[in-house]
Design an enzyme around this catalytic site. Structure first.
Site, PDB file in Angstrom:
ATOM      1  N   THR A   8       0.811  -1.225   0.000  1.00  0.00           N
ATOM      2  CA  THR A   8       0.000   0.000   0.000  1.00  0.00           C
ATOM      3  C   THR A   8       0.839   1.267   0.000  1.00  0.00           C
ATOM      4  O   THR A   8       0.373   2.325   0.414  1.00  0.00           O
ATOM      5  CB  THR A   8      -0.967   0.029   1.207  1.00  0.00           C
ATOM      6  OG1 THR A   8      -0.204  -0.001   2.428  1.00  0.00           O
ATOM      7  CG2 THR A   8      -1.932  -1.150   1.172  1.00  0.00           C
ATOM      8  N   TYR A  35       3.090   5.955   5.105  1.00  0.00           N
ATOM      9  CA  TYR A  35       2.393   5.811   3.822  1.00  0.00           C
ATOM     10  C   TYR A  35       1.097   6.616   3.761  1.00  0.00           C
ATOM     11  O   TYR A  35       0.635   6.958   2.677  1.00  0.00           O
ATOM     12  CB  TYR A  35       2.034   4.354   3.559  1.00  0.00           C
ATOM     13  CG  TYR A  35       3.179   3.422   3.277  1.00  0.00           C
ATOM     14  CD1 TYR A  35       4.484   3.872   3.167  1.00  0.00           C
ATOM     15  CD2 TYR A  35       2.951   2.053   3.119  1.00  0.00           C
ATOM     16  CE1 TYR A  35       5.525   2.997   2.923  1.00  0.00           C
ATOM     17  CE2 TYR A  35       3.992   1.172   2.860  1.00  0.00           C
ATOM     18  CZ  TYR A  35       5.264   1.642   2.766  1.00  0.00           C
ATOM     19  OH  TYR A  35       6.295   0.777   2.520  1.00  0.00           O
ATOM     20  N   ARG A 176       8.166  -1.381  -9.397  1.00  0.00           N
ATOM     21  CA  ARG A 176       7.337  -0.169  -9.382  1.00  0.00           C
ATOM     22  C   ARG A 176       6.743   0.137 -10.753  1.00  0.00           C
ATOM     23  O   ARG A 176       6.662   1.294 -11.168  1.00  0.00           O
ATOM     24  CB  ARG A 176       8.141   1.021  -8.868  1.00  0.00           C
ATOM     25  CG  ARG A 176       8.551   0.872  -7.403  1.00  0.00           C
ATOM     26  CD  ARG A 176       9.206   2.129  -6.902  1.00  0.00           C
ATOM     27  NE  ARG A 176       9.589   1.987  -5.500  1.00  0.00           N
ATOM     28  CZ  ARG A 176      10.238   2.917  -4.812  1.00  0.00           C
ATOM     29  NH1 ARG A 176      10.562   4.053  -5.393  1.00  0.00           N
ATOM     30  NH2 ARG A 176      10.548   2.727  -3.555  1.00  0.00           N
TER      31      ARG A 176
END
Length: 290
Positions: A8, A35, A176
């Protein structure tokens, strides 16, 4: 702990993708106080808490004993739970004695607020130091970057963790973004293996990680479709011939100690900006940052 979890970092998909992952067996979700995703994770696990393996991280600026308790309590509040399955040190902080930090988290274990202790972005020397500083409870996991195009941990850290029963939680297992993985696959090996196995390229790349002993993956999916695809990487294994093809033909990186140190000095708030800049570079240059 399921072999595929839900990451997340830079997450903006809301509750639905996470719950779609839970329905497909990805009953492991990872977050962190930095985050900003702990509240949505807390909402997603509501009503299913006892089924979920919940991992979060404490930021290095909170590693002093007096700050650990407060950070954990605030994380529990945001997550709407009374315990964390895996509480991780987000990255090393040489300014705070590791024994002080781990001692404070061991107190959280004794209080029933934490089940297992983990670290993240720790090098081989750093995890050895952490293990030596642990008094009551072992280091259960090290969360590090690992993918078909970033094999830095194969320089000794992976082997050490496997030999010492420390689980590897691989973040950015698709580097990513699948486009960055494909930048390092000029011969189209992943697509060839995907056709042979009847899987997608992303599923092949994730399964390559899972073929390593003691490795779990936490890909991020901001949509239900992406989460479902990622979950399809579990429950099967690549053939040895396909693993050899990937190992030999993918152009992978192994970051130096200096590169890893510099990365730790970059604030998490800047990581997303850096990623967007890299994505605009030509493929030949993007490959260097995979």
């Amino acid at each position: 702990m399921p072999e595929i979890g839900l990451g997340t970092w830079d997450y903006h998909g809301g509750v639905k993708p996470l719950r779609a992952g839970f329905e497909r067996g990805a009953l492991f979700v990872d977050t962190a106080e930095s985050y900003g995703s702990e509240p949505v994770v807390g909402e997603a696990i509501r009503g299913r808490r006892n089924e979920i393996f919940l991992a979060t991280k404490v930021s290095p600026e909170h590693f002093h004993r007096r700050d650990i308790q407060k950070a954990a309590d605030e994380g529990l509040r945001r997550l709407r739970t009374d315990y964390i399955d895996l509480y991780q040190l987000h990255q090393p902080n040489s300014g705070v004695p590791i024994a002080e930090t781990l001692g404070a988290i061991e107190d959280l274990v004794e209080a029933g607020k934490v089940r297992f202790i983990g670290v993240s972005n720790f090098s081989l020397a750093q995890i050895k130091q952490a293990q030596q500083a642990s008094r009551k409870h072992p280091i259960a996991a090290n969360q590090v970057r690992y993918s078909v195009v970033d094999r830095t941990i194969e320089g000794g850290l992976l082997q050490y963790c496997q030999a010492n029963h420390v689980s590897i939680i691989a973040y950015s297992p698709l580097s990513r973004g699948l486009s960055r993985t494909l930048d390092c696959d000029p011969e189209g090996v992943l697509a060839e293996v995907a056709r042979a196995k009847g899987k997608t390229i992303a599923q092949v790349a994730l399964n390559w990680c899972l073929c390593k002993e003691g490795v779990f993956v936490i890909p991020k999916g901001n949509s239900v479709a992406h989460v479902i695809e990622n979950c399809g990487a579990s429950g099967w294994r690549l053939d040895p011939v396909h693993i050899r093809m990937i190992d030999e033909k993918i152009k992978f990186n192994r970051r130096s100690g200096v590169q890893m140190l510099l990365r730790q000095l970059v604030p998490h708030s800047m990581s997303g900006i850096a990623l967007r800049v890299i994505q605009r570079l030509p493929r030949r240059l993007r490959r260097r940052f995979s």
